[in-house]
Design an enzyme around this catalytic site. Sequence first.
Site, mmCIF file in Angstrom:
data_model
loop_
_atom_site.group_PDB
_atom_site.id
_atom_site.type_symbol
_atom_site.label_atom_id
_atom_site.label_comp_id
_atom_site.label_asym_id
_atom_site.label_seq_id
_atom_site.Cartn_x
_atom_site.Cartn_y
_atom_site.Cartn_z
ATOM 1 N N SER A 233 0.836 -1.054 -0.101
ATOM 2 C CA SER A 233 0.404 -0.236 0.004
ATOM 3 C C SER A 233 1.232 1.302 0.247
ATOM 4 C CB SER A 233 -1.395 -0.046 0.899
ATOM 5 O OG SER A 233 -0.383 -0.146 2.272
ATOM 6 N N HIS A 263 -2.561 -9.157 2.050
ATOM 7 C CA HIS A 263 -1.730 -7.941 2.287
ATOM 8 C C HIS A 263 -2.720 -7.504 3.421
ATOM 9 C CE1 HIS A 263 0.254 -4.306 3.061
ATOM 10 N NE2 HIS A 263 -0.211 -3.020 2.353
ATOM 11 N N HIS A 309 5.309 -13.083 6.970
ATOM 12 C CA HIS A 309 5.890 -11.450 6.920
ATOM 13 C C HIS A 309 6.728 -11.452 5.846
ATOM 14 C CE1 HIS A 309 5.785 -7.372 6.946
ATOM 15 N NE2 HIS A 309 4.957 -7.436 7.649
ATOM 16 N N ARG A 318 3.384 -5.951 16.542
ATOM 17 C CA ARG A 318 1.469 -5.156 16.364
ATOM 18 C C ARG A 318 0.835 -6.103 17.324
ATOM 19 N NH1 ARG A 318 1.393 -3.216 10.353
ATOM 20 N NH2 ARG A 318 2.521 -6.098 10.518
ATOM 21 N N ASP A 364 -2.729 -8.946 11.136
ATOM 22 C CA ASP A 364 -3.929 -9.754 10.896
ATOM 23 C C ASP A 364 -4.251 -10.794 12.121
ATOM 24 O OD1 ASP A 364 -4.082 -7.584 8.833
ATOM 25 O OD2 ASP A 364 -3.097 -8.727 7.939
HETATM 26 N N1 CMX Z 1 0.587 -20.072 4.849
HETATM 27 C C1 CMX Z 1 0.989 -20.472 3.796
HETATM 28 N N2 CMX Z 1 1.569 -20.500 3.216
HETATM 29 C C2 CMX Z 1 3.285 -19.589 3.343
HETATM 30 C C3 CMX Z 1 2.906 -19.000 4.653
HETATM 31 C C4 CMX Z 1 1.163 -19.245 4.995
HETATM 32 N N3 CMX Z 1 0.824 -18.165 6.349
HETATM 33 N N4 CMX Z 1 3.750 -17.366 4.874
HETATM 34 C C5 CMX Z 1 4.199 -18.105 3.673
HETATM 35 N N5 CMX Z 1 4.101 -18.968 2.841
HETATM 36 C C6 CMX Z 1 4.826 -19.462 1.275
HETATM 37 C C7 CMX Z 1 4.100 -18.593 0.214
HETATM 38 O O1 CMX Z 1 2.777 -18.961 -0.134
HETATM 39 C C8 CMX Z 1 5.547 -19.382 -0.290
HETATM 40 O O2 CMX Z 1 4.614 -20.411 -1.155
HETATM 41 P P1 CMX Z 1 5.361 -20.459 -2.878
HETATM 42 O O3 CMX Z 1 6.554 -20.655 -2.726
HETATM 43 O O4 CMX Z 1 4.436 -21.770 -2.640
HETATM 44 O O5 CMX Z 1 4.803 -19.310 -3.786
HETATM 45 C C9 CMX Z 1 6.666 -19.574 0.178
HETATM 46 O O6 CMX Z 1 5.804 -19.810 1.328
HETATM 47 C C10 CMX Z 1 7.772 -18.503 0.955
HETATM 48 O O7 CMX Z 1 7.117 -17.558 1.430
HETATM 49 P P2 CMX Z 1 7.568 -16.610 1.951
HETATM 50 O O8 CMX Z 1 9.076 -16.059 1.414
HETATM 51 O O9 CMX Z 1 8.002 -16.994 3.574
HETATM 52 O O10 CMX Z 1 6.798 -15.169 2.136
HETATM 53 P P3 CMX Z 1 6.420 -14.097 1.418
HETATM 54 O O11 CMX Z 1 7.478 -12.868 1.343
HETATM 55 O O12 CMX Z 1 6.917 -14.805 -0.622
HETATM 56 O O13 CMX Z 1 5.045 -13.650 1.427
HETATM 57 C C11 CMX Z 1 3.335 -13.684 3.000
HETATM 58 C C12 CMX Z 1 4.494 -13.245 2.952
HETATM 59 C C13 CMX Z 1 2.406 -12.044 3.909
HETATM 60 C C14 CMX Z 1 2.360 -12.728 1.725
HETATM 61 C C15 CMX Z 1 2.636 -14.608 2.724
HETATM 62 O O14 CMX Z 1 4.233 -15.090 4.260
HETATM 63 C C16 CMX Z 1 1.481 -14.584 3.517
HETATM 64 O O15 CMX Z 1 0.846 -14.946 2.007
HETATM 65 N N6 CMX Z 1 0.722 -15.220 4.170
HETATM 66 C C17 CMX Z 1 -0.857 -15.091 4.773
HETATM 67 C C18 CMX Z 1 -1.966 -13.851 4.135
HETATM 68 C C19 CMX Z 1 -1.164 -12.796 5.590
HETATM 69 O O16 CMX Z 1 -1.137 -13.008 6.405
HETATM 70 N N7 CMX Z 1 -0.534 -11.813 4.740
HETATM 71 C C20 CMX Z 1 -0.626 -10.293 6.033
HETATM 72 C C21 CMX Z 1 0.487 -9.704 5.972
HETATM 73 C C22 CMX Z 1 0.794 -7.805 6.647
HETATM 74 C C23 CMX Z 1 0.137 -6.907 5.762
HETATM 75 O O17 CMX Z 1 0.731 -7.360 4.715
HETATM 76 O O18 CMX Z 1 -0.908 -6.574 5.853
#
Ligand code: CMX
Length: 425
Positions: A233, A263, A309, A318, A364
């Site tokens: 964002s 996000h 994250h 938080r 979250d």
């Molecule tokens: N559950 C399952 N799988 C997860 C995971 C979770 N909570 N967090 C990461 N992974 C997976 C990713 O999808 C990725 O899989 P692929 O290689 O198959 O694509 C792998 O683990 C590596 O990811 P990462 O390097 O650990 O994390 P990223 O930096 O790519 O992504 C985030 C970060 C937040 C998008 C991811 O952890 C996620 O999707 N979390 C759940 C959604 C969430 O809570 N989002 C809110 C974040 C806070 C915000 O910005 O508001």
Amino acid sequence: MGALKETLRAVLNEEREKIKSLVSSHGDRTVDQVTLAQVFQGSRGIVSIFCDTSAVPPAKGLIVRGYPIGELAGKLPEDVFYLLLAGKLPTDAQRKNLQDEWAARNTVPDYVWKVVDALPQDTHPMTMLNTAVLCMQRESVFAKRYAEGMAKDEYWETTLEDALALTARLPAIAAYVYRRCFNKGPRLEGKPGLDWAGDYVQRLGFADPKGELTKLMRLYLVLHSDHGGGNVSANVAGTVNSALSDLYYALSAGLNGLAGPLHGLANQECLAWIQDLMEQFKGTPSVEQISKFAEETIAAKRVVPGYGHAVLRVTDPRFSAFVEFGKQHCPGDPVFKTALNVYEAVPKVLQKHPKIKNPWPNVDAVSGSLLHHYGLTEQNYYTVLFSLSRALGICAQAVHARGCGLPIVRPTALTYDELQDALKT
Ligand code: CMX
């Protein structure tokens, strides 16, 4: 806008000089290097943005202008907005001045209500909010003055004017989006003398006899306000702002990014995930049952919302601040208790999957259970709350970017062939 503007003028002059001197003394020094893999990893870890409002060290979490976020948990959102803008917490008089600036600008033009009313009622609340923000673009003082030939050194002043108008009006707009989407009756007016969060709760239409929802809202609006410059964002809003699109365009763009499930929308998904869990196990599930449910989520190639994250590598402070609130105010609430059990179970499950870099909860993971406790149960709405708060950071960052004269953002993109050529050098 006298006092705030004069404070900011001095702050921005100093910031501009610091940047000028840093770049002139060390402009040719390397601060980072980029690997080929990073190009395909969403630019993760690549240093290419300047943002002084807050920092997110992976092992500590959010630090706003030098304050670890936990230390700001008892503050008002207006205190944090002032801090983001001016670099210091306000005195009582400075807070009052900001509140007066908002009060002078909080009338939402009538056409905005008509635009919101024209949307189908089942439009997502984030779309309603963003449509309202974007349709107000004609109000932009920056855009008007730019068209009249404004000089560059006035950019930040007119952006500040837009920032104050937007943040003054957003609580009323966000509250009406809630009332319209969820059949809560006609629009409610605020009451004079309430703080930003109190006014918002009043306009939402919650009675809140003990003031606990207002307290939670203050916390919520403080905790989500800023998270560095690289998150989707802030980064998107900053990029749009850098093209000298005005803040109405930039904020709307940033909040559209917040509407993504990876996000800001994760907070709506979190509560849904917890409720699915409770439904499947008919009540408060055990840690073992939650672990199994989380494994099933991952096996279905879905993410466990609220965990992981892109930057953090510890429990998000938080999240901890929200847990502290829940333990004080609603320790027996079944949804909150389940969210705590999820915290016990999920990191251990995620740790079994080495590709997941951060097994810990983000902001979250628990906020929805607290909102649910106070009757704000419509989870589709939760990202609007996040937006209301994040608007403070986006607006402050935009004013600073203009005040520092930061140029248009234009990173370099390479094709597959160009990348291969780059490897040969
Ligand atoms: N559950 C399952 N799988 C997860 C995971 C979770 N909570 N967090 C990461 N992974 C997976 C990713 O999808 C990725 O899989 P692929 O290689 O198959 O694509 C792998 O683990 C590596 O990811 P990462 O390097 O650990 O994390 P990223 O930096 O790519 O992504 C985030 C970060 C937040 C998008 C991811 O952890 C996620 O999707 N979390 C759940 C959604 C969430 O809570 N989002 C809110 C974040 C806070 C915000 O910005 O508001």
